[in-house]
Motif scaffolding. Sequence first.
Motif, PDB file in Angstrom:
ATOM      1  N   ILE A 192       0.867  -1.177   0.000  1.00  0.00           N
ATOM      2  CA  ILE A 192       0.000   0.000   0.000  1.00  0.00           C
ATOM      3  C   ILE A 192       0.901   1.224   0.000  1.00  0.00           C
ATOM      4  N   GLU A 193       0.647   2.161  -0.901  1.00  0.00           N
ATOM      5  CA  GLU A 193       1.352   3.440  -0.866  1.00  0.00           C
ATOM      6  C   GLU A 193       0.418   4.433  -0.188  1.00  0.00           C
ATOM      7  N   THR A 194       0.876   5.016   0.922  1.00  0.00           N
ATOM      8  CA  THR A 194       0.047   5.942   1.687  1.00  0.00           C
ATOM      9  C   THR A 194      -0.006   7.302   0.999  1.00  0.00           C
ATOM     10  N   THR A 252       5.482   3.506   2.176  1.00  0.00           N
ATOM     11  CA  THR A 252       5.114   2.188   1.684  1.00  0.00           C
ATOM     12  C   THR A 252       4.851   1.270   2.869  1.00  0.00           C
ATOM     13  N   VAL A 253       3.724   0.574   2.841  1.00  0.00           N
ATOM     14  CA  VAL A 253       3.392  -0.422   3.858  1.00  0.00           C
ATOM     15  C   VAL A 253       3.141  -1.740   3.131  1.00  0.00           C
ATOM     16  N   MET A 254       3.964  -2.731   3.428  1.00  0.00           N
ATOM     17  CA  MET A 254       3.774  -4.060   2.865  1.00  0.00           C
ATOM     18  C   MET A 254       2.920  -4.864   3.838  1.00  0.00           C
ATOM     19  N   PHE A 255       2.221  -5.863   3.343  1.00  0.00           N
ATOM     20  CA  PHE A 255       1.484  -6.727   4.256  1.00  0.00           C
ATOM     21  C   PHE A 255       1.299  -8.120   3.673  1.00  0.00           C
ATOM     22  N   GLY A 265      -9.214 -14.174   8.719  1.00  0.00           N
ATOM     23  CA  GLY A 265      -7.785 -14.263   8.453  1.00  0.00           C
ATOM     24  C   GLY A 265      -6.931 -13.440   9.387  1.00  0.00           C
ATOM     25  N   SER A 266      -5.637 -13.461   9.098  1.00  0.00           N
ATOM     26  CA  SER A 266      -4.652 -12.680   9.844  1.00  0.00           C
ATOM     27  C   SER A 266      -3.877 -11.814   8.862  1.00  0.00           C
ATOM     28  N   VAL A 267      -3.489 -10.633   9.338  1.00  0.00           N
ATOM     29  CA  VAL A 267      -2.765  -9.667   8.511  1.00  0.00           C
ATOM     30  C   VAL A 267      -1.514  -9.235   9.272  1.00  0.00           C
ATOM     31  N   PHE A 268      -0.375  -9.232   8.573  1.00  0.00           N
ATOM     32  CA  PHE A 268       0.905  -8.844   9.168  1.00  0.00           C
ATOM     33  C   PHE A 268       1.500  -7.692   8.360  1.00  0.00           C
ATOM     34  N   PRO A 269       1.402  -6.445   8.857  1.00  0.00           N
ATOM     35  CA  PRO A 269       1.964  -5.294   8.129  1.00  0.00           C
ATOM     36  C   PRO A 269       3.447  -5.106   8.430  1.00  0.00           C
ATOM     37  N   LEU A 270       4.128  -4.390   7.544  1.00  0.00           N
ATOM     38  CA  LEU A 270       5.553  -4.099   7.699  1.00  0.00           C
ATOM     39  C   LEU A 270       5.884  -2.836   6.911  1.00  0.00           C
ATOM     40  N   SER A 271       6.628  -1.903   7.534  1.00  0.00           N
ATOM     41  CA  SER A 271       6.997  -0.666   6.849  1.00  0.00           C
ATOM     42  C   SER A 271       8.383  -0.208   7.294  1.00  0.00           C
ATOM     43  N   PRO A 306       9.528   5.640   9.186  1.00  0.00           N
ATOM     44  CA  PRO A 306       9.432   5.939  10.617  1.00  0.00           C
ATOM     45  C   PRO A 306       7.993   6.254  11.054  1.00  0.00           C
ATOM     46  N   ARG A 307       7.240   6.860  10.165  1.00  0.00           N
ATOM     47  CA  ARG A 307       5.863   7.223  10.496  1.00  0.00           C
ATOM     48  C   ARG A 307       4.978   5.992  10.759  1.00  0.00           C
ATOM     49  N   TYR A 308       5.285   4.871  10.104  1.00  0.00           N
ATOM     50  CA  TYR A 308       4.466   3.665  10.219  1.00  0.00           C
ATOM     51  C   TYR A 308       5.219   2.490  10.845  1.00  0.00           C
ATOM     52  N   SER A 309       6.361   2.738  11.457  1.00  0.00           N
ATOM     53  CA  SER A 309       7.178   1.642  12.000  1.00  0.00           C
ATOM     54  C   SER A 309       6.485   0.881  13.131  1.00  0.00           C
TER      55      SER A 309
END
Length: 89
Positions: A9-11, A16-19, A37-43, A46-49
């Motif tokens: 996802i591009e904010t 960028t936030v991957m999931f 389901g389950s969702v695991f985000p990763l960025s 710093p704003r979304y860490s």
Amino acid sequence: FRPDFRAVIETEDGATVMFEWHGYGRAYPAGRRQIVGSVFPLSDSPRYSRLNDVVCVCVGEVRTSDDPSQMSPDLVIDVAELVWEPVAP
């Protein structure tokens, strides 16, 4: 069916936030198949860490459209952060 997605996802602020999304879908009810389901985000932003330590759960539906010109169904998902709390003694 077993959804297994990896996406980006591009904010609006350019981060960028991957999931990853893993789940289970039921073939019923007809026209509104259920999904959990389950969702695991990763960025690396710093704003979304804070999302790097988050586990989310999701529920949703695969909805067939009443519009005959729509070639594919709609996927409607509600995602919520799973929050740890201590177990009462």
